[in-house]
Design a protein around this motif. Structure first.
Motif, mmCIF file in Angstrom:
data_model
loop_
_atom_site.group_PDB
_atom_site.id
_atom_site.type_symbol
_atom_site.label_atom_id
_atom_site.label_comp_id
_atom_site.label_asym_id
_atom_site.label_seq_id
_atom_site.Cartn_x
_atom_site.Cartn_y
_atom_site.Cartn_z
ATOM 1 N N UNK A 1 9.824 121.563 74.022
ATOM 2 C CA UNK A 1 9.315 121.440 72.658
ATOM 3 C C UNK A 1 7.911 120.869 72.709
ATOM 4 N N UNK B 1 5.409 123.391 73.557
ATOM 5 C CA UNK B 1 5.055 124.216 72.405
ATOM 6 C C UNK B 1 4.094 123.463 71.486
ATOM 7 N N UNK B 2 4.400 122.198 71.278
ATOM 8 C CA UNK B 2 3.542 121.410 70.400
ATOM 9 C C UNK B 2 2.122 121.347 70.945
ATOM 10 N N UNK C 1 0.509 123.371 72.539
ATOM 11 C CA UNK C 1 -0.192 124.654 72.575
ATOM 12 C C UNK C 1 -1.560 124.495 71.890
#
Lengths: 222, 251
Positions: A114, A117-118, A120
């Motif tokens: 997660x 993804x954050x 990114x």
């Protein structure tokens, strides 16, 4: 983003299916954003390297097109999507198999992914994005549209409930969302163009490099 | 896949939001993704949908949506002049008063001392943290009492999404991705490692946009110097569990 119209892409793929090598190169350029999108937005995006798998997917698609086992461009699109999904699923499975998973570790892994993804987006990009969205919300013509967007995206309020509370038809609801996305794209392209979509230069260079590789492999020389 | 005409593309465009939210069935998703391959326009729309979701969550986290007006806009510069002008007037009035007002005999009460010494810069410090830290050799968050922020906001990235039945899976029944926060509510404790005493407890909160939490500790300068465990706990109706632990150091 300047993108080819739908029927033009279909024509390019149809030409590639007849063995036209020039069309094949154009097909790779045309399909790349879609394949990348399927991988980046699909169910397994947290566990995969989308760029890597995009190349692998296009490689498989080109080989299938050259083998002439597909005769319809629409089947090429479906095949490319299915290939991308399967590659992503396999990559995710492989990643989890390599670990000794007990519950807490799995949770840890999920959390770390997660975080991937954050991250990114950098902090500054995240800020640009928040500013762009704030600008978008401020520009909306009615308070009702603002309510719709914040309640739908932020509070997770159900679409049907929002429609009945705000007195909107589902079609109107969809239109507000579509307009918001279009407007956000314009704002982002002005404020932080690199956030708009895939870096444009890679979408041109990578398929060219792949075509070169296939060509050399197939014909032995350039 | 339906014929490649514009009407069908518009039909798919209506599904963008559901696709990004992971709400499409397996067959709907397969068809949608075939359209994604065929249409960079649709791909750009999907990207914007993700940006919109993230941007709204980020703007909310920064408190911009609650105010209803985004901050740090160009017109902020115009306000600088007004603020500068107001500040000049205040300084002038203050100077005039200090010259004209009768002087009191000097007194050094505890209250005035603390006002002079204990004055802190009233800032908000925001720290974003991923899960399961606190075991390393350096603290995850630290500040000195001499320069303590006015408020410390900790945004732990600890919410795990599960399937509707609570299972932690890559893919849920029907091909959906996990959407449900593992716990309905979360709270944060700050526990002094010396003696294990509770220094602060947040109120419980539900994750915003499914995964985002934000706990604000007002006036962290009132904490004693030392090491603290920052514990995030998830709560469901019948169960509570520590989902993350961080290390806070006050120097």
């Amino acid at each position: 983003m300047s993108s080819l119209p739908l029927d033009e892409i279909e024509r390019i793929v149809a030409a590639a299916l007849t063995g036209d090598r020039g069309a094949e190169s154009r097909m790779l350029v045309a399909l790349r954003p879609g394949v990348l999108a399927v991988l980046r937005f699909g169910a397994f995006h947290r566990w995969i390297d989308a760029e890597d798998l995009t190349q692998e997917t296009l490689h498989i698609v080109v080989e299938r097109v050259r083998a002439r086992t597909i005769d319809d461009p629409r089947k090429v699109f479906a095949f490319a999507a299915a290939t991308a999904r399967n590659l992503a699923l396999n990559a995710a499975r492989k990643m989890l198999r390599q670990q000794t998973v007990v519950d807490s570790e799995l949770i840890d892994e999920l959390a770390q992914n997660l975080e991937m993804e954050q991250s990114e987006l950098s902090d500054s990009d995240d800020r640009h994005l928040a500013q762009a969205v704030a600008e978008l919300l401020e520009e909306l013509p009615t308070e009702r549209d603002r309510q719709l967007l914040t309640r739908f995206y932020l509070d997770g309020t159900d679409k049907h409930l929002l429609c009945s509370e705000l007195g909107l038809s589902p079609k109107h609801f969809d239109r507000v969302l579509m307009r918001a996305r279009t407007r956000l794209r314009t704002i982002i392209e002005r404020r932080a163009p690199h956030l708009a979509l895939f870096p444009r230069i890679t979408s041109i260079l990578l398929p060219l490099a792949m075509t070169f590789t296939f060509w050399v492999r197939h014909f032995g020389s350039w | 896949m339906k014929s490649l005409d514009r009407n069908s593309l518009e039909e798919q465009t209506r599904l963008v939001s559901r696709y990004v939210a992971g709400d499409l069935s397996r067959s709907e998703r397969a068809e949608f993704e075939a359209w994604l391959i065929a249409s960079p326009e649709l791909a750009a729309d999907v990207e914007m949908e993700r940006r919109l979701r993230r941007g709204i969550a980020s703007a909310a986290r920064r408190g911009w949506l609650e105010r209803g007006v985004p901050i740090e806009r160009d017109r902020g510069r115009e306000r600088h002049w007004q603020i500068a002008l107001a500040a000049s007037v205040l300084v002038s009035v203050g100077l005039a008063l200090s010259i004209l007002a009768p002087r009191e005999p000097a007194s050094s009460t505890g209250a005035s001392r603390s006002a002079a010494n204990g004055q802190r810069v009233s800032t908000v410090r925001t720290v974003r943290l991923s899960s399961f830290r606190g075991n390393g050799s350096t603290p995850d968050v630290s500040f000195s009492l001499a320069a303590a922020p006015g408020a410390l906001t900790i945004e732990p990235d600890v919410v795990v999404l599960t399937c509707e039945d609570g299972a932690i899976e890559l893919e849920c029944a029907g091909g959906h991705s996990p959407q449900q926060p593992q716990y309905a509510e979360y709270e944060m404790d700050v526990v002094n490692r010396r003696g294990g005493t509770l220094a602060w407890r947040s109120s419980r909160q539900a994750p915003v946009a499914r995964t985002q939490l934000s706990f604000t500790l007002r006036d962290p300068g009132t904490l004693d110097a030392g090491n603290y465990d920052v514990v995030v706990r998830g709560h469901s109706a019948d169960h509570a569990e520590v989902v993350a632990r961080f290390w806070l150091q006050v120097k």
